[in-house]
Design an enzyme around this catalytic site. Sequence first.
Site, mmCIF file in Angstrom:
data_model
loop_
_atom_site.group_PDB
_atom_site.id
_atom_site.type_symbol
_atom_site.label_atom_id
_atom_site.label_comp_id
_atom_site.label_asym_id
_atom_site.label_seq_id
_atom_site.Cartn_x
_atom_site.Cartn_y
_atom_site.Cartn_z
ATOM 1 N N ASP A 12 3.560 -6.343 6.714
ATOM 2 C CA ASP A 12 3.887 -5.264 6.367
ATOM 3 C C ASP A 12 5.465 -4.631 6.870
ATOM 4 O OD1 ASP A 12 1.479 -4.484 6.099
ATOM 5 O OD2 ASP A 12 1.099 -4.624 8.140
ATOM 6 N N LYS A 15 7.489 -5.093 2.379
ATOM 7 C CA LYS A 15 7.425 -6.293 0.877
ATOM 8 C C LYS A 15 7.328 -5.354 -0.775
ATOM 9 C CE LYS A 15 4.520 -8.446 2.641
ATOM 10 N NZ LYS A 15 3.963 -8.244 3.903
ATOM 11 N N LYS A 17 7.619 -2.203 -1.080
ATOM 12 C CA LYS A 17 8.624 -1.417 -1.689
ATOM 13 C C LYS A 17 9.637 -2.080 -2.012
ATOM 14 C CE LYS A 17 12.454 1.104 -0.425
ATOM 15 N NZ LYS A 17 12.938 2.177 0.060
ATOM 16 N N ALA A 38 -3.486 -7.707 1.671
ATOM 17 C CA ALA A 38 -2.364 -7.438 1.720
ATOM 18 C C ALA A 38 -2.818 -5.781 1.559
ATOM 19 C CB ALA A 38 -1.697 -8.027 0.846
ATOM 20 N N GLY A 39 -1.664 -5.322 1.289
ATOM 21 C CA GLY A 39 -1.389 -3.657 1.437
ATOM 22 C C GLY A 39 0.259 -3.800 0.897
ATOM 23 N N HIS A 40 0.114 -3.882 -0.088
ATOM 24 C CA HIS A 40 1.316 -3.174 -0.655
ATOM 25 C C HIS A 40 1.972 -1.975 -0.953
ATOM 26 C CE1 HIS A 40 2.218 -7.727 -0.726
ATOM 27 N NE2 HIS A 40 2.423 -7.380 0.374
ATOM 28 N N THR A 128 -8.950 -8.407 8.211
ATOM 29 C CA THR A 128 -9.281 -7.534 7.167
ATOM 30 C C THR A 128 -10.425 -7.257 6.875
ATOM 31 O OG1 THR A 128 -8.177 -8.797 5.260
ATOM 32 C CG2 THR A 128 -6.868 -7.385 6.697
ATOM 33 N N GLN A 222 1.429 -10.605 3.385
ATOM 34 C CA GLN A 222 1.340 -11.181 4.971
ATOM 35 C C GLN A 222 3.507 -11.493 5.442
ATOM 36 O OE1 GLN A 222 -1.532 -13.020 2.902
ATOM 37 N NE2 GLN A 222 -2.227 -10.670 3.383
ATOM 38 N N ALA A 297 -1.815 -0.227 5.671
ATOM 39 C CA ALA A 297 -2.709 -0.005 4.591
ATOM 40 C C ALA A 297 -3.267 -0.320 4.506
ATOM 41 C CB ALA A 297 -1.226 -0.112 3.762
ATOM 42 N N VAL A 409 16.424 2.219 4.099
ATOM 43 C CA VAL A 409 16.235 3.931 4.487
ATOM 44 C C VAL A 409 14.941 4.850 4.588
ATOM 45 C CG1 VAL A 409 18.849 3.080 5.131
ATOM 46 C CG2 VAL A 409 18.561 4.715 3.095
#
Length: 420
Positions: A12, A15, A17, A38-40, A128, A222, A297, A409
Amino acid sequence: MLDIVIGLQWGDEGKGKVVDVITEHYDVIARFQGGPNAGHTLKIGDRQYVLHLIPSGIFRQGKLNVIGGGVVFDPVVFRQEMQDILMVVPDADQRIYISRRSHLILPTHRLLDAAQEKAKGKSKIGSTLRGIGPTYTDKASRSGMRMGDLLMKDFEQRLKEKIDQHLRLLDFYNYHDFDLDSLMTQWLEAAEYVRQMNIINSEYFLNKALDRGARILAEGAQGSLLDIDFGTYPFVTSSNTISSGACIGLGIPANRVNNIIGIFKAYTTRVGNGPFPTELNDPTGEMLRKQGNEYGATTGRPRRTGWLDLVALRYAVMINGVTELIMTKADVLDGFDTIRAAVRYNIDGQQTDEFPFSLDNVRPIYENIKGWKANLSQIETYQGLPQEFKDYVKFIEQIIGKKITGISVGARRREFIYCR
Ligand code: GDP
Ligand code: IMO
Ligand code: MG
């Protein structure tokens, strides 16, 4: 040329973004390990998308996206995700390629994940529950089913045998609370959908692309501290999350790797169980969770929060061979008077700057850094950043010995500052 994006903490790190931002410099984006654990998260305009299996390059026109052989693949998750994306990206299914070698997550893998976690009681991992561990277990024990098997004549027969074997295991765990028929119907429908996709020999696809001069970006899932070999075992995931995993998971040799881009948050989070030396169980930790919106996520669980751990970060940089660093969520620290970062560990009275085998008796030794009073999300250039923030960047670079080349940012695509 192959570049690799890797998470340097417990996942988290942002990655998804970062991959979405830098995809413009690449032709192919490829996932190489993990699966729908995964949750991107990608924020494009006002809309937010969470990707579990599909690489984060899918929203950029013309870019090809590959799900490599090291990934464990759940057809049900894939179909849902693809159908959601197709509403906004009509050609998404034409730009996705799935490796024949990727292992299939079956409904019973998910049930086994739940049964095994339950059996662990207090020492559970905090998985998860996406079936990741049991699917990699079948892979390692040479009894898994792969994407390529979906296209074989004897698939249904082999599937039945596999499910029967899993049912015997579930019986052993005394785990019976499920409706297998409805799970199987849903899974088989999704598998039928997946059969229509581009299923390829991805190692040839990718190596030929490299021969033609294509630029490939491998997208890690991860984080390094969840790596099965180098993470905080047993509180880890079941794949190699570090950069070497990209070569294995894609079939691309190590001598074709160019840049290794390590992503880290300006502080630390962890979701699930396991040691976390710089964790803050106090109002400061709560403030990090609130300002950073630190909720999983994939599972929605609150993430544990704490200060940046430079001992762990330096270790991750070493085992990944990181060539450049990207810091994310710097804006989350905006309101803090003082920011802290662990620079060494004290273990039973001895000081060390190495990440130890066991984190049991670790007490972090901190340095304090003066905070900045500015809204980083509003700033667009490195020059425009406040001096206190630049000092934080220099401080980290000095301890880690690598340059920070990009700073995120904010969650949006444009909220990203290149340092060079
Ligand atoms: P990943 O698994 O590494 O892709 O990261 P996640 O998507 O699970 O978690 C990162 C979260 O932080 C997501 O909600 C992102 O939208 C958000 N995010 C990413 N970069 C930034 C950033 O620079 N600032 C802020 N405030 N949020 C960010
Ligand atoms: P991304 O790619 C954060 C954690 C789980 C659990 C442990 C094992 O979004 O960074 P598993 O389901 O793999 O058996 O869970 O690993 N975990 C993650 N934590 N981000 C992730 O992925 C994660 N994937 C798994 O919470 O502690
Ligand atoms: Mg995530």
